[in-house]
Design an enzyme around this catalytic site. Structure first.
Site, PDB file in Angstrom:
ATOM      1  N   TYR A 143     -17.023   4.693  33.031  1.00 51.19           N
ATOM      2  CA  TYR A 143     -16.889   4.770  31.573  1.00 51.19           C
ATOM      3  C   TYR A 143     -15.435   4.952  31.115  1.00 51.19           C
ATOM      4  CZ  TYR A 143     -21.779   4.448  30.162  1.00 51.19           C
ATOM      5  OH  TYR A 143     -23.043   3.979  29.896  1.00 51.19           O
ATOM      6  N   GLU A 151     -11.204  -1.319  26.734  1.00 56.87           N
ATOM      7  CA  GLU A 151     -11.428  -1.549  25.298  1.00 56.87           C
ATOM      8  C   GLU A 151     -10.253  -1.113  24.429  1.00 56.87           C
ATOM      9  OE1 GLU A 151     -15.363  -0.137  24.004  1.00 56.87           O
ATOM     10  OE2 GLU A 151     -15.891  -0.043  26.124  1.00 56.87           O
TER      11      GLU A 151
END
Length: 215
Positions: A143, A151
């Site tokens: 993550y 991102e």
């Protein structure tokens, strides 16, 4: 009704697991053949767009109560990924070959193959302990990789193109450039909420396994 629900969830999660596995295979196969990370979007982007669109069903699942996840956290994750994928990566061709797209897609694909495989097996009552351990440990690394060098870094790299093209100026009543700046500021806090929720799930699931071993 319970059997019908379990069958539906099994096939939904199986389809997602297979879709993400195909995406991962395509990206890594392209990496192997070209020795480059710049074709992640061109090779698997459209399939990932389809899978991410279908994932809105998970928000509906929580809303109608067929899974206990609720609505807020699935909606936050779906909304963040969908915005990143459709509003930025798919829209701005100049960022599609950046390494951060490759990093994001690989982190997403690995985590989703694990997650959906675990859910699919759980639906039919045959989820082995090892996949539960992987499911509730792999996210600890995957993550942060997907969010920070993936991102967020790509959104930052997209800012000059957003500003240059005055992106979405005709369709939004506010500056999309300023919105992405604000989003970059808020992103770590929103992500942390999801991340801590996963640790809470981890304690609950792995704690139950530990109790079963002792009993």
């Amino acid at each position: 009704m319970s059997q019908l629900r379990s069958a539906y969830l099994f096939f939904y999660n199986l389809a997602q697991a297979l879709g993400w596995a195909l995406s991962l295979f395509t990206i890594l196969n392209n990496l192997s053949s070209s020795n480059s990370t710049n074709a992640a979007f061109s090779s698997a982007g459209e399939l990932i767009c389809i899978l991410q669109s279908l994932a809105f069903l998970e928000v509906i699942h929580g809303a109608v109560g067929i899974v206990p996840s609720g609505v807020l956290l699935p909606l936050m994750q779906w909304g963040g990924r969908t915005h990143f994928l459709f509003a930025i990566v798919r829209r701005i061709s100049e960022v599609q070959e950046l390494p951060s797209v490759f990093i994001t897609f690989v982190a997403w694909a690995v985590s989703e193959v694990i997650r959906y495989s675990h859910y699919a097996l759980y639906c039919i009552g045959s989820s082995p302990k090892w996949i539960t351990l992987i499911r509730y440990n792999a996210f600890i690394v995957l993550y942060p990789i997907g969010v920070f060098p993936g991102e967020m870094w790509l959104m930052y790299q997209a800012l000059p193109f957003i500003k240059k093209e005055n992106l979405y100026a005709d369709s939004l009543p506010f500056s999309y450039y300023n919105f992405v700046l604000l989003l970059l500021f808020c992103y770590p806090f929103l992500w942390l909420k999801l991340y801590l929720h996963l640790f809470k799930q981890r304690r609950s699931k792995l704690g139950k396994q530990e109790k079963k071993k002792r009993s």
